[in-house]
Design an enzyme around this catalytic site. Sequence first.
Site, short mmCIF file in Angstrom:
data_model
loop_
_atom_site.label_atom_id
_atom_site.label_comp_id
_atom_site.label_asym_id
_atom_site.label_seq_id
_atom_site.Cartn_x
_atom_site.Cartn_y
_atom_site.Cartn_z
N LYS A 168 0.85 -1.19 0.00
CA LYS A 168 0.00 0.00 0.00
C LYS A 168 0.89 1.25 0.00
CE LYS A 168 -1.74 2.80 3.09
NZ LYS A 168 -1.73 4.09 2.36
N THR A 207 6.51 7.68 13.66
CA THR A 207 6.67 6.86 14.87
C THR A 207 5.29 6.50 15.45
OG1 THR A 207 8.80 7.85 15.28
CG2 THR A 207 7.73 6.86 17.18
N GLY A 229 3.74 3.87 13.30
CA GLY A 229 4.51 2.64 13.51
C GLY A 229 4.07 1.91 14.77
N GLU A 280 10.63 1.45 9.91
CA GLU A 280 11.59 2.55 9.70
C GLU A 280 10.83 3.84 9.97
OE1 GLU A 280 14.41 4.82 8.09
OE2 GLU A 280 14.27 3.65 6.24
N CYS A 309 13.31 10.87 6.56
CA CYS A 309 13.47 10.42 7.94
C CYS A 309 14.89 10.67 8.42
CB CYS A 309 13.10 8.95 8.07
SG CYS A 309 13.97 7.89 6.91
N GLU A 335 10.02 15.89 15.46
CA GLU A 335 10.36 15.78 14.04
C GLU A 335 9.50 16.79 13.28
OE1 GLU A 335 9.10 12.26 11.72
OE2 GLU A 335 11.15 12.22 10.95
#
Length: 490
Positions: A183, A238, A241, A259, A294, A393
């Site tokens: 995806k 994150t 994830g 990742e 990233c 981030e």
Amino acid sequence: MSSFDPDSVGLSSGHFVDGAFTVAKGETLSVMRPSDGKCYAEINNAEAGLVDQAVTVAEEKRKSSGWSSCSPRERGAVLRRWADLIDADIEYLAKLEAVGSTRPISDVISHEVPFTAEALRFYAECADKFSGDVFPTRQDSLGMLISEPYGVIGAITPWNFPLSMASWKCGAALASGNAVVLKPSELTPFSTARFAELAVVAGLPAGVLNVVQGSGQTTGNALVSHPLVRKISFTGSTETGAKIMCQAALSGTKPVTLELGGKSPQLVFDDAGDVDEIAERIFLGFTTNAGQACVSGSRLIIQKGIANAVIDKLVEMCQQPVPGMTWNAETRYCPLIDRRQGEKVHSIVSASVQAGAELIVGGKRFEDTAEGWFWQPTLLGNVSQDNIAVQQEIFGPVLTIQIFENEEEAIALAKHDIYGLCAGVHTLNLQRAMRLMRTLDAGTVWINRYRRTKDFIIPTGGFQGSGMGKDLGRQSFESCMRQKSVLIDF
Ligand code: NDP
């Protein structure tokens, strides 16, 4: 390649399942061009039924076609042909990527597409190189570890490097004999669909690689939760994830490769060498893809003696970029992916300045870029360690600057509570470089450089909140296989 008209590029429609494009009924999602914010296409949001069809076909075809059981060299040959077709199709793939993503056409031609093909060639080489082990048991027995594919791997890729992320995940998974349901981000769906179509032309049995289009909430969730998906490989934030990890645990205790985000420091010491060269490395480290990477080296931690010279040079460099449409051949400076990302960058930079950071240069959108979100390269000085721009981030071209006097201080500043993806160390002192290589909490340490190469043998992946497992390297290839222990008595 010369500039082109973005409206002239033909787009595939629908999902790529069992070797053909298919459109399902149901909700559609608009797809916008980052450069000018124009809606240029719609995709169908794959619901659980379509995802089930793609996964079931993948499982059936990997067995019935012999993909999982054929000789690894045969798989390698298909991957090499696929890479050649990608090279041959560079113009169309590059246009798809330049229209829909943030990457200027010059960059896609020189980097993204060639890197995609090369990554597949790397995994073609892995196919028959790494597997299993034999153990010292007794004289009348043989102990072995044999590797076998998981089955169907679910891959979820982000919008920042659509093609190369797809090649990393599919290359490893397919070379090791798995089937894949992929995806892509619904923000950048089209280049990935073409990538999968070329795989079938290269000889990959239809159905072994399927692409389902749609949102994370609907399509991504259905993919992660599907009982026949045996492993997940994800690149993204994150937070997402962590959700995927929970979902994978609840739906079959599936292994995950994640990742995730980063907030990577670049440590520059007084003895780092030529100021212009260092400034260039730092600048590219946080402005490549407008900081939407990233690995972005978004925290400059610099020693007092060299700081002013490097910062002056950086200010000069920050004032040079000229924004442009990603389909213009001259464009070197790219947009943020969309309004949501632009507003995120804006809100973090504003909050950082409110909390005491000094805005040295940039700090706003380029004017006259219509609906495209082009953000000026931004330097934030005088930031405390708890400043929001140091902690979060940003995923934009924003660099925080912290000045230190000695190595201990530099190490303390480099430490991050959440992330541990990459770190850059710039020093010509070999002992210091070796010390820091060991000390820094980062999955990748670059010394006297700050960017990836085509050395795909070097794996990449983060510590802490930056993820687990590796992409690239033999490690990612091996992580697509499960290990079976065997003991044979003679
Ligand atoms: P996300 O992590 O949310 O999205 C990445 C991919 O995961 C997309 O394909 C997304 O689909 C999908 N996804 C989202 N939710 C789920 C879910 N529950 N189950 C399965 N798949 C899911 O990133 P965003 O695009 O929202 O960007 C937000 C921030 O994430 C950025 O500002 C940046 O900080 C970080 N990021 C990091 C990246 C990296 O390279 N490590 C790449 C991209 C973003 P969909 O697009 O439909 O949500």
